[in-house]
Design an enzyme around this catalytic site. Structure first.
Site, PDB file in Angstrom:
ATOM      1  N   HIS A 101       0.846  -1.195   0.000  1.00  0.00           N
ATOM      2  CA  HIS A 101       0.000   0.000   0.000  1.00  0.00           C
ATOM      3  C   HIS A 101       0.879   1.242   0.000  1.00  0.00           C
ATOM      4  O   HIS A 101       1.829   1.329   0.774  1.00  0.00           O
ATOM      5  CB  HIS A 101      -0.906   0.016   1.236  1.00  0.00           C
ATOM      6  CG  HIS A 101      -1.621   1.323   1.435  1.00  0.00           C
ATOM      7  ND1 HIS A 101      -1.381   2.162   2.509  1.00  0.00           N
ATOM      8  CD2 HIS A 101      -2.552   1.952   0.668  1.00  0.00           C
ATOM      9  CE1 HIS A 101      -2.135   3.235   2.404  1.00  0.00           C
ATOM     10  NE2 HIS A 101      -2.852   3.135   1.303  1.00  0.00           N
ATOM     11  N   SER A 102       0.589   2.184  -0.886  1.00  0.00           N
ATOM     12  CA  SER A 102       1.248   3.485  -0.897  1.00  0.00           C
ATOM     13  C   SER A 102       2.769   3.318  -1.004  1.00  0.00           C
ATOM     14  O   SER A 102       3.262   2.758  -1.982  1.00  0.00           O
ATOM     15  CB  SER A 102       0.839   4.265   0.356  1.00  0.00           C
ATOM     16  OG  SER A 102       1.163   5.621   0.245  1.00  0.00           O
ATOM     17  N   MET A 103       3.546   3.771  -0.011  1.00  0.00           N
ATOM     18  CA  MET A 103       4.991   3.591  -0.065  1.00  0.00           C
ATOM     19  C   MET A 103       5.351   2.120  -0.190  1.00  0.00           C
ATOM     20  O   MET A 103       6.322   1.757  -0.876  1.00  0.00           O
ATOM     21  CB  MET A 103       5.649   4.187   1.180  1.00  0.00           C
ATOM     22  CG  MET A 103       7.173   4.082   1.187  1.00  0.00           C
ATOM     23  SD  MET A 103       7.928   4.671   2.718  1.00  0.00           S
ATOM     24  CE  MET A 103       7.547   3.302   3.841  1.00  0.00           C
TER      25      MET A 103
END
Length: 287
Positions: A101-103
């Site tokens: 998720h995300s980073m």
């Protein structure tokens, strides 16, 4: 949320990492990677909805219950990539899938692009490429990072009188999240200090990057991914609102699903977690 989860520690040569372990011992090996300033509880709703997977949800170094990096060490994206690879080696996983998720999605793409022989499948949630910079911006970016690093010693983390105030602050931060999601992240991310509570995360994580990949660099990693890849985009997420990513997704050989919700759609509520799971379960079930 009621599924059995085991707390484990992974002693790498240079840092000790904490993780949550889900699923059967003979399940498909998956390493789950959270976003910036989040922690392994990012997957507390989603992981129990992915049966048949052996999920190791890491706390990245400097996050959650993982140790901080040694003085003088960095928190660059590729440092996290190296950590994930060492985690897989310690687990005895020659090949594994990544759930990011995300980073964590960005780290997943970097690793899958650099070492495609290691990664079976790539399951991404509202994350793909890092923020980029071009060559002419590099001197100014390095100067900004050096000044911030010099000033860090004089800064102190915020202290919240109670957990509720910390939760409210997390709800207001970038990529705003629901109260329940903030409470889950705070459950693992806060520690008691004189006067109240503060975040466990290393203050160095908030420093600006001394060097950014160019857009060409970032695209090269994404295009080098060889495994089956599924990207779930939140309709009110960060990628949807970031103009730099416009048109990028369509040019890649990734399966893309768009779902209603914000950046933490897999954590904000049970309905969002189920919607993401409904995308990923058939994806992981394909031989």
């Amino acid at each position: 949320m009621t599924a059995q989860v085991e707390e484990i520690r992974l002693n790498l040569p240079h840092v000790e990492l904490a993780a949550h372990l889900y699923g059967p011992e003979d399940g498909q090996p998956v390493i789950a990677l959270h976003g910036w300033l989040d922690n392994a509880n990012s997957f507390a709703r989603l992981a129990p909805l992915l049966p048949g997977l052996r999920i190791v949800a890491l706390d990245f170094a400097g996050h959650g219950h993982s140790a901080h990096r040694a003085p003088g060490a960095s928190y660059l994206l590729w440092d996290n990539v190296a950590d994930v690879l060492q985690v897989a080696e310690q687990l005895g996983w020659a090949r594994f899938s990544l759930l990011g998720h995300s980073m964590g999605a960005i780290v997943s793409v970097l690793l899958a692009g650099a070492m495609p022989e290691k990664v079976e499948r790539l399951a991404l949630i509202d994350g793909l490429m890092p923020y980029t910079g071009e060559a002419e911006q590099a001197p100014a970016k390095l100067a900004e990072a050096l000044r911030a690093q010099s000033a860090l010693a004089g800064k102190r983390k915020p202290v919240y009188a109670d957990i509720e105030r910390a939760v409210e602050a997390r709800m207001r931060s970038a990529g705003s999240i629901s109260r329940e999601a903030a409470e889950l992240l705070a459950e693992r991310g806060l520690m008691p200090v004189p006067g109240g509570y503060t975040w466990r995360s290393d203050s160095r994580l908030t420093l600006p990057s001394p060097l950014r990949l160019t857009r060409a660099h970032a695209l090269a990693f994404a295009r080098a991914v060889q495994c089956p890849s599924l990207l779930v985009l939140a309709e009110q997420g960060l990628l949807h609102t970031e103009p730099k990513f416009a048109g990028v997704v369509e040019d890649l050989a990734f399966d893309v699903r768009r779902l209603p919700g914000r950046h933490h759609l897999h954590l904000d509520d049970e309905a969002g977690a189920q919607a993401v799971a409904d995308c990923f379960n058939p994806f992981f079930a394909v031989p």
